[in-house]
Design a protein around this motif. Sequence first.
Motif, PDB file in Angstrom:
ATOM      1  N   LEU A   1       0.834  -1.202   0.000  1.00 23.04           N
ATOM      2  CA  LEU A   1       0.000   0.000   0.000  1.00 23.04           C
ATOM      3  C   LEU A   1       0.870   1.253   0.000  1.00 23.04           C
ATOM      4  CD1 LEU A   1      -2.987   0.529  -0.027  1.00 23.04           C
ATOM      5  CD2 LEU A   1      -2.894   0.867   2.428  1.00 23.04           C
TER       6      LEU A   1
ATOM      7  N   VAL B   1       1.910   1.789  -3.401  1.00 19.61           N
ATOM      8  CA  VAL B   1       0.808   2.331  -4.197  1.00 19.61           C
ATOM      9  C   VAL B   1       0.734   3.845  -4.023  1.00 19.61           C
ATOM     10  CG1 VAL B   1      -1.689   2.446  -4.377  1.00 19.61           C
ATOM     11  CG2 VAL B   1      -0.565   0.253  -4.248  1.00 19.61           C
ATOM     12  N   TYR B   2       0.797   4.265  -2.760  1.00 15.20           N
ATOM     13  CA  TYR B   2       0.738   5.707  -2.508  1.00 15.20           C
ATOM     14  C   TYR B   2       1.918   6.408  -3.160  1.00 15.20           C
ATOM     15  CZ  TYR B   2      -3.112   5.565   0.747  1.00 15.20           C
ATOM     16  OH  TYR B   2      -4.341   5.428   1.293  1.00 15.20           O
ATOM     17  N   TYR B   3       3.079   5.801  -3.067  1.00 12.16           N
ATOM     18  CA  TYR B   3       4.269   6.404  -3.664  1.00 12.16           C
ATOM     19  C   TYR B   3       4.094   6.567  -5.167  1.00 12.16           C
ATOM     20  CZ  TYR B   3       9.035   6.304  -5.550  1.00 12.16           C
ATOM     21  OH  TYR B   3      10.169   6.559  -6.253  1.00 12.16           O
TER      22      TYR B   3
ATOM     23  N   LEU C   1       1.337   6.660  -6.962  1.00 17.96           N
ATOM     24  CA  LEU C   1       0.288   7.606  -7.339  1.00 17.96           C
ATOM     25  C   LEU C   1       0.734   9.036  -7.078  1.00 17.96           C
ATOM     26  CD1 LEU C   1      -2.914   5.744  -6.172  1.00 17.96           C
ATOM     27  CD2 LEU C   1      -1.947   5.889  -8.435  1.00 17.96           C
ATOM     28  N   TYR C   2       1.433   9.230  -5.973  1.00 21.44           N
ATOM     29  CA  TYR C   2       1.901  10.585  -5.661  1.00 21.44           C
ATOM     30  C   TYR C   2       2.875  11.068  -6.724  1.00 21.44           C
ATOM     31  CZ  TYR C   2       3.963  14.447  -3.103  1.00 21.44           C
ATOM     32  OH  TYR C   2       4.396  15.678  -2.742  1.00 21.44           O
TER      33      TYR C   2
ATOM     34  N   LEU D   1      -3.062  -1.950  -6.296  1.00 17.43           N
ATOM     35  CA  LEU D   1      -4.404  -1.992  -5.718  1.00 17.43           C
ATOM     36  C   LEU D   1      -5.113  -3.272  -6.113  1.00 17.43           C
ATOM     37  CD1 LEU D   1      -5.634   1.659  -6.123  1.00 17.43           C
ATOM     38  CD2 LEU D   1      -5.155   0.464  -4.029  1.00 17.43           C
TER      39      LEU D   1
ATOM     40  N   ILE E   1      -8.704  11.024  -9.249  1.00 13.85           N
ATOM     41  CA  ILE E   1      -8.037  11.527  -8.047  1.00 13.85           C
ATOM     42  C   ILE E   1      -6.706  12.150  -8.423  1.00 13.85           C
ATOM     43  CG2 ILE E   1      -7.050  10.916  -5.824  1.00 13.85           C
ATOM     44  CD1 ILE E   1      -8.946   8.628  -5.686  1.00 13.85           C
TER      45      ILE E   1
ATOM     46  N   ILE F   1      -5.258  15.709  -7.362  1.00 13.38           N
ATOM     47  CA  ILE F   1      -4.067  15.822  -6.519  1.00 13.38           C
ATOM     48  C   ILE F   1      -2.986  16.638  -7.215  1.00 13.38           C
ATOM     49  CG2 ILE F   1      -2.200  14.488  -5.452  1.00 13.38           C
ATOM     50  CD1 ILE F   1      -4.728  14.241  -3.927  1.00 13.38           C
TER      51      ILE F   1
ATOM     52  N   MET G   1      11.535   9.996  -0.203  1.00  9.52           N
ATOM     53  CA  MET G   1      10.617   9.111  -0.919  1.00  9.52           C
ATOM     54  C   MET G   1      11.334   8.204  -1.887  1.00  9.52           C
ATOM     55  SD  MET G   1       7.264  11.348  -1.566  1.00  9.52           S
ATOM     56  CE  MET G   1       6.216   9.972  -1.892  1.00  9.52           C
TER      57      MET G   1
ATOM     58  N   PHE H   1      -7.904   8.532  -1.938  1.00  8.35           N
ATOM     59  CA  PHE H   1      -8.124   9.976  -1.917  1.00  8.35           C
ATOM     60  C   PHE H   1      -7.648  10.589  -0.611  1.00  8.35           C
ATOM     61  CE2 PHE H   1     -10.888  13.746  -1.596  1.00  8.35           C
ATOM     62  CZ  PHE H   1     -10.589  14.315  -2.810  1.00  8.35           C
TER      63      PHE H   1
ATOM     64  N   LEU I   1      -3.793  10.204  -0.073  1.00  7.58           N
ATOM     65  CA  LEU I   1      -2.935  11.134  -0.806  1.00  7.58           C
ATOM     66  C   LEU I   1      -3.031  12.550  -0.235  1.00  7.58           C
ATOM     67  CD1 LEU I   1      -3.339   9.968  -4.500  1.00  7.58           C
ATOM     68  CD2 LEU I   1      -1.273   9.983  -3.162  1.00  7.58           C
TER      69      LEU I   1
ATOM     70  N   MET J   1      -1.030  12.680   2.771  1.00  6.53           N
ATOM     71  CA  MET J   1       0.382  12.667   2.415  1.00  6.53           C
ATOM     72  C   MET J   1       0.848  14.078   2.041  1.00  6.53           C
ATOM     73  SD  MET J   1       1.693   9.769  -0.050  1.00  6.53           S
ATOM     74  CE  MET J   1       3.178   9.907  -0.951  1.00  6.53           C
ATOM     75  N   ILE J   2       0.043  14.770   1.221  1.00 10.39           N
ATOM     76  CA  ILE J   2       0.408  16.136   0.827  1.00 10.39           C
ATOM     77  C   ILE J   2       0.525  17.014   2.070  1.00 10.39           C
ATOM     78  CG2 ILE J   2      -0.415  18.197  -0.350  1.00 10.39           C
ATOM     79  CD1 ILE J   2      -1.636  16.429  -2.410  1.00 10.39           C
TER      80      ILE J   2
ATOM     81  N   ALA K   1     -13.142  14.885  -9.495  1.00  9.35           N
ATOM     82  CA  ALA K   1     -12.959  13.928  -8.411  1.00  9.35           C
ATOM     83  C   ALA K   1     -14.305  13.391  -7.944  1.00  9.35           C
ATOM     84  CB  ALA K   1     -12.207  14.580  -7.256  1.00  9.35           C
TER      85      ALA K   1
END
Lengths: 375, 83, 408
Positions: free
Chosen positions: A87, A90-92, A94-95, A297, A315, A319, A342, B18, B21, B24-25, B60
Amino acid sequence: MSKKLVENISLWQLAVLMFTFEIGSVAVVGVGTDTKQDAWIAVGVATVLGAGLVWFYVYLLKQLPGRNLFEMITFCFGKWLGKIIGLLYVYYFLYISARVLRDFCELITSVIFENTPIEVISITMVGICAYMLYLGLEVFGRTGEVFIPYVFTFIILIGLAILFSGEFQMKNLLPILGDGLGPILKHVFPRLLTFPFGELVTFMVIIPYVSHFAKAAKVSVFTVLISGFIIIYGTVIEIASLGARQMERTVFPLLSAAREISLLEFIERVDLVIVFVVMFGIITKVSVFLFGGLKGLEHIMNIPYRYLVFPVSMIIGYIAIQISANNAEHIEEGIRFIPLYMHIPFQIIIPILMAPLLIWKVKKQKRRSDANGSR
Amino acid sequence: MLKNRMIRVVTFTFTMIFSGLLLMIALIDMFIWQQSFYQCVSKLFALDEGANEGYVIATAAAGFIYSIASDYRIRKKKRSQQS
Amino acid sequence: MKKRLLFLLCAASVILTGCWDSIELNDIAIVTGMAIDPGKEKKYRLTVGYVNPAQYSKQNPAHGAPVSIMTLEGNSLPEISAKMNVGVSRRLIFSHTRALYINEKVAKEDGVSHFLDSLERSPQFRNDFNILITKNNSASDFAMINDPVERVPSLKVQKSIKSLLKSWGGDPRVRLTDFIDAIIAEGRSPVASTVVIDGDPEKGQNAESNMEVKAPARIMLDGLAVFKKDKLIGYLSLDDTRNYLWTQKLESTMISIPCEEDGDKNNPLYFDIVITNNKSEMKTYYKGNQPQLELNIFSEASINSMQCQKDLSSKEIYTELEKRSDKQIKNMITETIKKVQNDFGVDIFGFGEALNRQHYKKAKKVLGHWNEEFSRADVDVNVKIALRRSGTRNKSFISELPKKDVED
């Protein structure tokens, strides 16, 4: 769960994707600008190290053929810890894909469409990526195949055009290694190694789906070397035509270099060609990262990733805007935070931690199956 | 139990990604600019930041609706398979 | 049977030809500008400028004046315009009017409502022409000034207003219906653009003036005319017009802001920001018995030039510049509002309308004498500028110079 869709891409497609992935962001923001006129040396050093890193990634994949990064992580760390680490990956992914998208949006709004809201560009770009991924990895690979001749020739031609329009001044490259190797190595690690090359860790999700897996290692190392060579070529162009000082000031060096072109007073205003290259590179890059996140995911949530393509990419569009308030903040975060906190853990530390565990577990499994077989 | 969890999986993933992230920001902002957590989070939800931000928020939201719809589709498919 | 069919066909040939009030194209003259001056014997003197179509033929353009004008006196616009054919060969078509010039004397003394009614009532006039108040010269001069690029003078004015709105914003974008709405509204007073002639109007009338590189006369936009009901009471400058527009709807503008608040007075350094996206919100309310005008402005901007030594690749500098811009713009707008309050005492911004929308009950009581309430109200302007990017360079090359060189 329903049967997983098996998708394959050819070795050539893998090479194409890797190549465009490498040059995409580099063409936007430029690399090694801090090392001034020695940037190309720094890129060269980073290329060699990057090739080694990619070989290491493929070596890990070879231990468990046919399984991607996330399956490998669960294999190594067990079900729950594996899911958590997955997970995080995944976040990494997507960011970073949102960051890359924002880079491109900044380019477009500052240079071409000055009055178009950045949000609109972000949505349209991410829409393209989402549609491509929805159609699948094979379509993605073929799209790359279609566009690669243009991308390649355009980059080469830009360099030649700068050379022939007399803006190419070799003396800008001097003095070579004026400050010695120290600053270069400092720049290569962590920033230059992680930014264009270490990001190839995402390909650990794609490489298992290559049809001739046995040759993947050779091909990917070779591609990294080729793309490193092209990046050096681009960097030399930037330095030689703009000079190290100006290159440091520009937000988008390659684009500014292309603006210098005036060949025979006939071939002018070719910077849009660069935008084309950049656009394709960015679409590839965003899509690869997005694909990495989606595959993760899929593995964690146990659901085909096609259901998630549109929601997740929307998303990303949001973002990309929310990520920072202005260009300076965006770039500064990219320099001060992202590489150290990161890129390094996800690209280097976790794979290295994983390696002995993986080898040990694979051996154990083999021994057990051997024992079963002999009985 | 397992079936219940399966039912809303797309929507669950959407909200998880959602909020994750966004968090995270906020955390990165907090770390780099030495601001308080509250400051960073409130910056994320300041609606007047950019009059055109409505576009991305609408997208979104469309993604959220899409995820609910696809959950519904999955459930329907499963039911027809079971019967 | 045959007879009947024949009859039907004959009847059809009469009826179906249609076009009862048909006018041939070479029987009409298209009016592009109208100018209203005070008359010597009668109430008004109307000047119409209509295009000379021979000038616009692609094959062999005639070398004559691009427009022709005709002046008559009379007591009302419809009367004069119907009578125009005493001198004009063709029938005048008003539906393509681009500009209506009103002499400031007419606007000051008689008020504009007397002839605006006929314009609103007439089916020919559309709601797409600009209402312009002419300063100094008589309005008829404005209908005649040639322009080398746009050959129809009134078209030039309209295009220039359009372009100005896109790049800087100096026109209140007032059309006929907006103007009339503002006259009758209790919470808003009308405004209109003003124009002046820069140069010699006598020379500018010649078609030969188009041959010169530097036009001998030019129509220039010159800010706002402020009305009380339908009478002109004063003018605002072009800068104030931009600030006025900021309270309404600003498309885009460019401002230069000093880098430091109390920097070198002799040689101040500036940075420019271009506003790309703007949102403003009006709030009017009462604190006790004291009316409060609150204006919240949010704008997105990018940096266009930098004269001082600031490194634009750092976020702190962005924040600092944002604060400087906030303050500067806040002062500018507050000043304009205060000036309108003190000099004219009429609410051209529409704060009264905002009150009517937000606090209907209170508005009912005070809107009858809203202008007095407006002039004693407290003003509170909040500006938030978000600087987004800085073009294709981050640092300025100026910031690379050693500090001493700049100071010397």
